[in-house]
Design an enzyme around this catalytic site. Sequence first.
Site, PDB file in Angstrom:
ATOM      1  N   HIS B  68       0.947  -1.019   0.022  1.00 23.22           N
ATOM      2  CA  HIS B  68      -0.105   0.036   0.201  1.00 23.22           C
ATOM      3  C   HIS B  68       0.793   1.315  -0.025  1.00 23.22           C
ATOM      4  CE1 HIS B  68       0.865  -0.668   4.327  1.00 23.22           C
ATOM      5  NE2 HIS B  68       0.410   0.419   4.426  1.00 23.22           N
ATOM      6  N   HIS B  70       1.576   3.606   2.097  1.00 24.36           N
ATOM      7  CA  HIS B  70       2.164   4.375   3.263  1.00 24.36           C
ATOM      8  C   HIS B  70       3.632   4.389   3.023  1.00 24.36           C
ATOM      9  CE1 HIS B  70      -1.563   4.049   6.502  1.00 24.36           C
ATOM     10  NE2 HIS B  70      -1.218   5.091   5.617  1.00 24.36           N
ATOM     11  N   ASP B  72       6.240   4.099   4.981  1.00 24.24           N
ATOM     12  CA  ASP B  72       6.971   3.143   5.457  1.00 24.24           C
ATOM     13  C   ASP B  72       6.945   1.701   4.695  1.00 24.24           C
ATOM     14  OD1 ASP B  72       4.428   2.891   6.395  1.00 24.24           O
ATOM     15  OD2 ASP B  72       4.765   1.688   8.331  1.00 24.24           O
ATOM     16  N   HIS B  73       5.969   1.790   3.528  1.00 21.03           N
ATOM     17  CA  HIS B  73       5.962   0.484   2.774  1.00 21.03           C
ATOM     18  C   HIS B  73       6.487   0.795   1.381  1.00 21.03           C
ATOM     19  CE1 HIS B  73       3.835  -2.337   5.675  1.00 21.03           C
ATOM     20  NE2 HIS B  73       3.425  -0.762   6.065  1.00 21.03           N
ATOM     21  N   HIS B 157      -7.282  -1.237   5.908  1.00 23.67           N
ATOM     22  CA  HIS B 157      -6.175  -0.327   6.161  1.00 23.67           C
ATOM     23  C   HIS B 157      -6.390   1.023   5.401  1.00 23.67           C
ATOM     24  CE1 HIS B 157      -2.680   0.765   7.989  1.00 23.67           C
ATOM     25  NE2 HIS B 157      -2.221   1.111   6.974  1.00 23.67           N
ATOM     26  N   ASP B 178      -0.335  -4.115   5.666  1.00 20.75           N
ATOM     27  CA  ASP B 178      -0.994  -3.790   6.681  1.00 20.75           C
ATOM     28  C   ASP B 178      -2.256  -3.987   6.506  1.00 20.75           C
ATOM     29  OD1 ASP B 178       1.521  -2.853   7.645  1.00 20.75           O
ATOM     30  OD2 ASP B 178       0.974  -0.715   7.754  1.00 20.75           O
ATOM     31  N   GLU B 203       1.382  -8.861   9.550  1.00 20.81           N
ATOM     32  CA  GLU B 203       1.823  -7.799  10.385  1.00 20.81           C
ATOM     33  C   GLU B 203       1.428  -7.981  11.543  1.00 20.81           C
ATOM     34  OE1 GLU B 203      -0.226  -4.398  11.524  1.00 20.81           O
ATOM     35  OE2 GLU B 203      -1.873  -4.620  10.331  1.00 20.81           O
ATOM     36  N   HIS B 414       6.477  -6.320  11.292  1.00 18.39           N
ATOM     37  CA  HIS B 414       5.872  -5.080  11.563  1.00 18.39           C
ATOM     38  C   HIS B 414       5.296  -4.948  12.692  1.00 18.39           C
ATOM     39  CE1 HIS B 414       3.381  -1.671  10.740  1.00 18.39           C
ATOM     40  NE2 HIS B 414       3.957  -1.478   9.634  1.00 18.39           N
TER      41      HIS B 414
END
Lengths: 948, 600
Positions: B68, B70, B72-73, B157, B178, B203, B414
């Site tokens: 996705h 975000h 951090d991904h 999410h 996530d 996660e 995660h």
Amino acid sequence: SELHLSKLRLTKPSKSAALHVDLCKATSPADALQYLLQFARKPVEVESVEGVVRILLEHYYKENDASVRLKIASLLGLLSKTAGFSPDCIMDDAINTLQNEKSHQVLAQLLDTLLVIGTKLTENPSVRMRLVEVACKHLTDSSHGVRNKCLQLIGCLGPVEKGVAKEVESQAAKDVQKIIGDHFNDQDPRVRTAAIKAMLQLHERGLKLQQAIYSQACKLLADDYEQVRSAAVQLIWVLSQLYPESIVPIPSSNEEIRLVDDAFGKICHMVSDGSWVVRVQAAKLLGSMQQVSSHFLEQTLDKKLMSDLRRKRTAHERAKELYSSGEFSSGRKWGDDAPKEEIDTGAVNLIESGACGAFVHGLEDEMYEVRIAAVEALCMLAQSSPSFAEKCLDFLVDMFNDEIEEVRLQSIHTMRKISNNITLREDQLDTVLAVLEDSSRDIREALHELLCCTNVSTKEGIHLALVELLKNLTKYPTDRESIWKCLKFLGSRHPTLVLPLVPELLSTHPFFDTPEPDMDDPAYIAVLVLIFNAAKSCPTMPALFSDHTFRHYAYLRDSLSHLVPPLRLPGRKLVSSPVSPSITPHEDPSQQFLHQSLERVYNLQHLDPQGIQELLEFTIRDLQRLGELQSELAGMADFTATYLQCQLLLIKALQEKLWNVAAPLYLKQNALASAAAKQILEETYKMEFMYSGVESRQVVIIHHMRLQAKALQLIVTARTTRGVEPLFGMCEKFLQEVDSFQRCFISELPHMQGSFVDKLLDLMPRLVTSKPSEVVKILQTTLRQSTFLHLPLPEQLHRATANIIEPTGESDNPLRFTSGLVVALDVDATLEHVQDPQGTVKVQVLYPDGQAQLIHPKPADFRNPGPGRHRLITQVYLSHTAWTEPCQIEVRLLLAYNSNRSKASAKILKSTWSESLEALPQSENGIEGTIPFSKPVKVYIMPKPARR
Amino acid sequence: MPEIKVTPLGAGQDVGRSCILVSIAGKNVMLDCGMHMGYNDDRRFPDFSYITQNGRLTDFLDCVIISHFHLDHCGALPYFSEMVGYDGPIYMTHPTKAICPILLEDYRKITVDKKGETNFFTSQMIKDCMKKVVAVHLHQTVQVDEELEIKAYYAGHVLGAAMFQIKVGCESVVYTGDYNMTPDRHLGAAWIDKCRPDLLISESTYATTIRDSKRCRERDFLKKVHETVERGGKVLIPVFALGRAQELCILLETFWERMNLKAPIYFSTGLTEKANHYYKLFITWTNQKIRKTFVQRNMFEFKHIKAFDRAFADNPGPMVVFATPGMLHAGQSLQIFRKWAGNEKNMVIMPGYCVQGTVGHKILSGQRKLEMEGRQILEVKMQVEYMSFSAHADAKGIMQLIRQAEPRNVLLVHGEAKKMEFLKQKIEQEFHVSCYMPANGETTTIFTNPSIPVDISLGLLKRETAIGLLPDVKKPKLMHGTLIMKDNSFRLVSPEQALKELGLAEHQLRFTCRVHIQDPRKEHETVLRVYNHLKGVLKDYSVQHLPDGSITVESILIQATAHSEDQGTKVLLVSWTYQDEELGSYLTSLLKKGLPQSTS
């Protein structure tokens, strides 16, 4: 087989012969299929079914193509369904066809045909046994379709009675449950589903399922296929209802629990299944598991929150604590929900907790279908367990904020249904009341209904409710009636809580006079409604009233009598409660008045015509006024007033000078009399179809009045038309009507001594043979001499009413649209005491040019918010050619009737006249019409010419 | 033994910088390519040198999958593809592909323009990187190459978040990214079918939490906003531009609609507006309500929420403002906060977690006097509220997903190590599957036991299933055929066909066996006894007594002769072809037990 032959001879050759020829002509399978398809479209008479079946079978054996055989097999089933045909004669042949069939599809279809035959012959146990045996034999087929049908057949026809099963030798038929149970593990999911469904079918047919199935069914809950799981949930539910108290072991422990509790836990588990179909199924079934132990039941609302391995309290628990510690509505702080005690990590069970939190999950589900099912289940469980009701309250209140209106509405209704078991805490009440601002009228009205039957615990709660309702009133003034009604019940339920609020609410002051509030202010009326209803059971309250309050009471008691109860006010006995001691207290004075005035009318029938007329006029006026004042009596009063009005019209018409003078000279009077006859006819239809609660006793009188009106019509016509020819027909028709009246109401005739019809029937032999002119003469004298029939009143009588809320008819802004196109007009109306509104209520639009349009609303447009009440929310499409300027159209609601539907006549017809139904005169059979029953609303519209 | 190897380069016992390497059946796949919010040095990106020291990554990786948008991904993606060098396919869902570049660009701006860093990826690199992206649909099976296939599942999410199944032959891995198991106001719940992967990489952000129902939080939030607005106060809601912001917008929008409220709601412009645009387009990725009603009205076409202008903050009367960033550490939200903090009628609602040191964290911990730039002291009189709206699955949700997918192994990423430990223990205890939680750089090896598919000819299958009883799911079925291994494929064919294909002549193979029986009677009497015995035992087989004195059971021949030395011992000759091996060996063992002592 002589009988057999004779039967064959009876069959009409035409149908079967035609088919035979067609099929013989067919050159290819596709051709034959075409013939069969064409043949299937036409119905076959009962007599020729057997012949057709034989021909089909003959071709069946000859046919090589599987698709044609398949069609023949399906036709066999279709033909067996023919009403009046008994398929036992073709059963053997149908079974024989199975023997050499190689195609699985055709086999499945043949089994389906056998199922049809079997269901038509359920009375015959040996037939059923044979079919079940056949099915058992084919259970080993490699095609799922065939196994499927076999199981279905066993489920539908398998022996249910114990006795029969013992007599039959066959091994196969002995234990259908075992046979079906063996297929719970079939490799094909469709067959597994069919097996479970067959088992359920056996249960429905009355066979007691064995408890041993339970463990098998439990394993099916983990099946890969949703339809299997869904059916398994049902099976588990059935078993839990059959053996609730049996004990089952908990796997991997030594403990044991009741079967119903175990099943409950398992079904709860399915509320978080991957497929929403299963979730809906599970949530629905939970509602009907009332025998479950309260311990398990209450677990469903507890998700065992934790945060970072520490036990956490739910928001609900915190709210409750805050409330009980007296610190109401503090703001939430950072870390306010900080977790408390440490959790023993070993003891936390994340998944096997079964019932744990099932409803929390269900109510949070992403599909609204699941949420609604969960709310319904909560409702049912809460109705049977007060302690659970108390616990689920918080969750229901939460659902008031759901994103889908249907769910919100459903939860409000649920709350109302369980409100007897609960008392709302103040913080809960606060949340409930917040919804009063909702822009949906449905929601607000549902909420008012809920508040009507809610228990509130504190006086602050009452105050809060009042404040919020008044806010609601200012925001949505159209809710007035509903809010007043709500406050009426709130007051009468909580007199002691209202008492301490009275000075504040009326803003009275011990020393100073406060200004008199405005009597027309709906908010002030709302407050008074609350107080007066509380005062009814709280005699100390009136002492707190100021002078103007008493005056306002008198006014409201008169104008809003349905909302304001009678009070015994100190020193005002005479004014406000004119109850004479002779009348028993439970007898309502207005009811008394109604009966007295009616008696007066019925007793004074021998006065001179002038006197009668005056008395009737006065009484009608009184009754109409009474109806306006006393809403409970409105139906009764209107009904009788209408009847008296008819009588008055009749008397007036008979008084006309017309009768003494040569006809052509008095055209005007003639018009009056015929108008009277017409009006009486209309009124009688209103009386018959607009009131709910009318019994056959009243229907007779109504029909009798109608007969009199028709007689009057006949006389008037005879007076004004020249020549005898048209009269012949009319007289005959009238006599037919008298005849049918007599037949329909023969049981009531003894109560009609001296009435018009009574006298007429005495003269019947003479009338039949007389000339029209004589008939008319006789009719005229009979009409004059006949007595006035007493109209008995039923227990309950309500007039159908309709009130159009939307459009309001106040807008000065014309609705503009291009001519030739349509514009949608939203219509919102409340209907009361209308039976079967879907069938009877129509919307009528009248255009200024006299054009009228009748709209039939869809059944889905009607909602039923409470007993006897309906709400119509629909859209009406308008269109017209272009106008030069805006003009008003009228919209109103009509009640359609059909004299066939008349309850009384239908009942009598069925019981005594079934054989000679056709003999009934047509005129009485099909009178259809409409009664306008709402005030028309004017809508300003403007069709503009289309621009080129 | 076939094995699956998993090495987290990021997100192993940690949150942030998600990047997991998976090798499965000879294929190497990289799952996510994120940045770490906590670091500003080299540690912010995964250490790609682990994959290869020199040479292009393309040679070592078959594909990259982004779950996705975000950061951090996906934050390290342009660095990875353009600066380190990767030209293979990158897979993500359509919404992710649409929104990801906006966030990357924003991230680049803050790092380069505001913090003045050099040696960072450029706008052009972002564009080039996005050109390598292949967009996938939900439940669409994408063939990366001939053997490797991937499939996306809905994950909740944020908009476009997906779980991915990676499959090579019979071996498969599911990576969740996530996900959220409870629906919210704009997204549905994660869902997966019973795909029974060899490994589920999940996660575990909330491994030790079981959350309360979302409804209470929503209701509280709405009630607070409503009360403040009714009092005439102003409400400030600091948010990050994407994700929760949209959920809260929908929540307020529908509430305003339902309650007929008039106070204005504003949304600070910029990033969000663009993103909202995408939300409008990807209706199919949202929840049931939005999907069902969009024909009448697209829920993201806000009626009550308007764009914010700086000047509006000074307007009198009530209003609600969503402003970025979410931790009140800079930008518009901080500006508005300073303006409104002094009035006790106003309120600020923090919808998420705040990092230590930010203004958000300070006010949440109860600080009422804040020192601002230039030694100004700001007294906070406005009400401060905290509402947690999180979109990760809680412990129960994770367990629920495992139950749905039925994996053979679970691997947790995660999350914090301590919390994972608890969940790992629970998973092993309740599902009886092994669970792993490798740290960054640590490789976990999972041995798989893949079933090997073999093609069988329909004729053979039908013939073999016709023999004997109906197939039973619980019992394996014995089949006779010839296995041909040729050109990397397996085929099961009938012996005749195998002979034909291979051009071989058929040889008959017969087993014969002698069984000694003590029986003093005459030969033909012994034969009769054997016959009767076999007839009694083998009810389902055809046992025949032939006129020449031998017995046949199906195709097995039994003959009896007297022992040349000892007349009291009879020798039974049993002979069968190798096709009847099963029955033949059964028969010999039966005869070896001897004949029953019969009376007749």
